[in-house]
Structures are given as structure tokens and as C-alpha cells.
Scaffold this motif. Sequence first.
Motif, PDB file in Angstrom:
ATOM      1  N   LEU A 297      44.076  44.911  32.493  1.00 52.94           N
ATOM      2  CA  LEU A 297      42.779  44.631  33.083  1.00 52.94           C
ATOM      3  C   LEU A 297      42.818  44.674  34.612  1.00 52.94           C
ATOM      4  CD1 LEU A 297      39.869  43.869  32.331  1.00 52.94           C
ATOM      5  CD2 LEU A 297      40.541  41.476  32.514  1.00 52.94           C
ATOM      6  N   HIS A 298      41.796  45.290  35.210  1.00 53.57           N
ATOM      7  CA  HIS A 298      41.606  45.401  36.660  1.00 53.57           C
ATOM      8  C   HIS A 298      42.591  46.359  37.329  1.00 53.57           C
ATOM      9  CE1 HIS A 298      38.764  42.255  36.128  1.00 53.57           C
ATOM     10  NE2 HIS A 298      39.661  41.289  35.965  1.00 53.57           N
ATOM     11  N   SER A 299      43.861  46.349  36.907  1.00 55.66           N
ATOM     12  CA  SER A 299      44.856  47.281  37.439  1.00 55.66           C
ATOM     13  C   SER A 299      46.065  47.226  36.523  1.00 55.66           C
ATOM     14  CB  SER A 299      45.269  46.888  38.866  1.00 55.66           C
ATOM     15  OG  SER A 299      46.193  45.816  38.839  1.00 55.66           O
TER      16      SER A 299
ATOM     17  N   GLN B 263      38.041  34.982  38.393  1.00 51.49           N
ATOM     18  CA  GLN B 263      38.095  35.659  39.689  1.00 51.49           C
ATOM     19  C   GLN B 263      39.492  35.595  40.283  1.00 51.49           C
ATOM     20  OE1 GLN B 263      35.603  37.513  41.154  1.00 51.49           O
ATOM     21  NE2 GLN B 263      37.282  38.113  42.519  1.00 51.49           N
TER      22      GLN B 263
ATOM     23  N   ARG C 186      41.524  38.219  38.607  1.00 53.50           N
ATOM     24  CA  ARG C 186      41.159  39.535  39.149  1.00 53.50           C
ATOM     25  C   ARG C 186      41.787  39.747  40.522  1.00 53.50           C
ATOM     26  NH1 ARG C 186      36.939  43.285  38.551  1.00 53.50           N
ATOM     27  NH2 ARG C 186      36.456  44.412  40.468  1.00 53.50           N
TER      28      ARG C 186
ATOM     29  N   LYS D  80      45.519  40.505  40.360  1.00 56.55           N
ATOM     30  CA  LYS D  80      45.776  41.839  39.818  1.00 56.55           C
ATOM     31  C   LYS D  80      45.447  42.930  40.836  1.00 56.55           C
ATOM     32  CE  LYS D  80      47.085  43.164  36.520  1.00 56.55           C
ATOM     33  NZ  LYS D  80      46.536  43.517  35.217  1.00 56.55           N
ATOM     34  N   LEU D  81      44.599  42.604  41.802  1.00 64.70           N
ATOM     35  CA  LEU D  81      44.232  43.573  42.839  1.00 64.70           C
ATOM     36  C   LEU D  81      45.055  43.396  44.110  1.00 64.70           C
ATOM     37  CD1 LEU D  81      40.347  43.696  42.379  1.00 64.70           C
ATOM     38  CD2 LEU D  81      42.079  45.293  41.520  1.00 64.70           C
TER      39      LEU D  81
END
Length: 203
Positions: free
Chosen positions: A82-84, A162, A165, A168-169
Motif C-alpha cells: 500500500l502507498h509504495s 495517515q 501512509r 510508507k512515503l
Amino acid sequence: SMFGIPVGQSVWNGKAIFAVFSSTPRFVAFEEQVMNNPNHGGVAGVRSGRQRFLMTSINKKIDDGMLRGIAWGYSLGFASRLHSDARGVPWMNQGISNVVPATLFPDQRRKRSQRSRVTQQLQNSRSLLGLLDATRIDNDRRPLCGELVQFLMTADPIAFSQMFRDVKLGVPMEEALQQNFGVSSEEFALRFGNSCGVPGLTK
């Protein structure tokens, strides 16, 4: 809601494969001969990457234990994709894989047992066992990961989504924790310890 995924959206591109073997020899043969994995542990395996997801297990019948295992493996797969495709934060990934099966298949006895075991660990160590900075999580510390994730989700599930997220970013974990929950890692340890009846906990 834990991952902040809109209803109907999938993180999988194609099929997420789950292979069940009816006997240990068949599982071992697949892991060692097909997957070239001699260090399989003889129970189950999860492989996730940018282009694949494969979970293997040994079961002769579908029961709650098997379903919990599926939930464990697929939640790790979601967390990794997820996300990356960045690895993310180990204690968060392991905590998610602990919380998801407990949420889908609630068992009050298991829940109380895990909480008691974690509280005893905290009382003995007076710390979070180095989890927040750990790059690998051994089996003894995985229940604590679950309790930490559950603590954050109970406090604010949107903020947890959040924070996940963000890391992961590429946002450092401590920065993401401060941005989304307004606490440092030291304050996080103290608050979690207080919730377990173990004041003065360090990270």
C-alpha cells in the motif's frame, strides 16, 4: 479503515495467491524445490513484492486458526504494497498483522492473554524493548507490536492511517508520530505504559 483504503479499491494487481498444502512433506517440497527456500520454518510463508504476493500454509481443514493465518499474511501483504513498495516500519507492519486477525476473529481469551503477557514484559523491562528502532522483530515482541498499533488506532484511527501512509512515503517514523499524534517517541512510550498500568516506561 486501518489502511485508509476507499471501499472497493484494491491494492492488488491481479491475483493474490494463497496455496494450502494438506501435509507437511508437500509444503516442504514446494518451499524447498519450487521456491528455493530451505529456511521456511515448516509452518507458513509470505512473499510480497512489487509484482507478486504468495502465501503458503499447511491445513487439512478450514477453521479459525487457518482464517487467522490468512488474515495475518494478507495484512502483511497489504502493508508492504500500500502507498509504495517501501518496507515501512517493522513494528507497525507486525502490529497491523497482529491486530487484523484479532479484529476479524475476536477471541476475548486470546486478547486477555496477550495483554497480560505484554504487561509482564513491560514490567520486567520498563521499556518498549527497543521496538521503535528495531529493524527486525522476533516472535517474543510481536504481541507488543499489536498492542502499540491498537493503542494508536483506539486513540485516533484516521491519524494512524495517515501516519502509516507517511512512513510508507518516506517520512521518518518519529516525525510521522509527532505530526499525526502530537507526541515524541518518548511521550508515546509514557502514554502507552500508563495505559498498561506501567508508569515511567521508556522507549
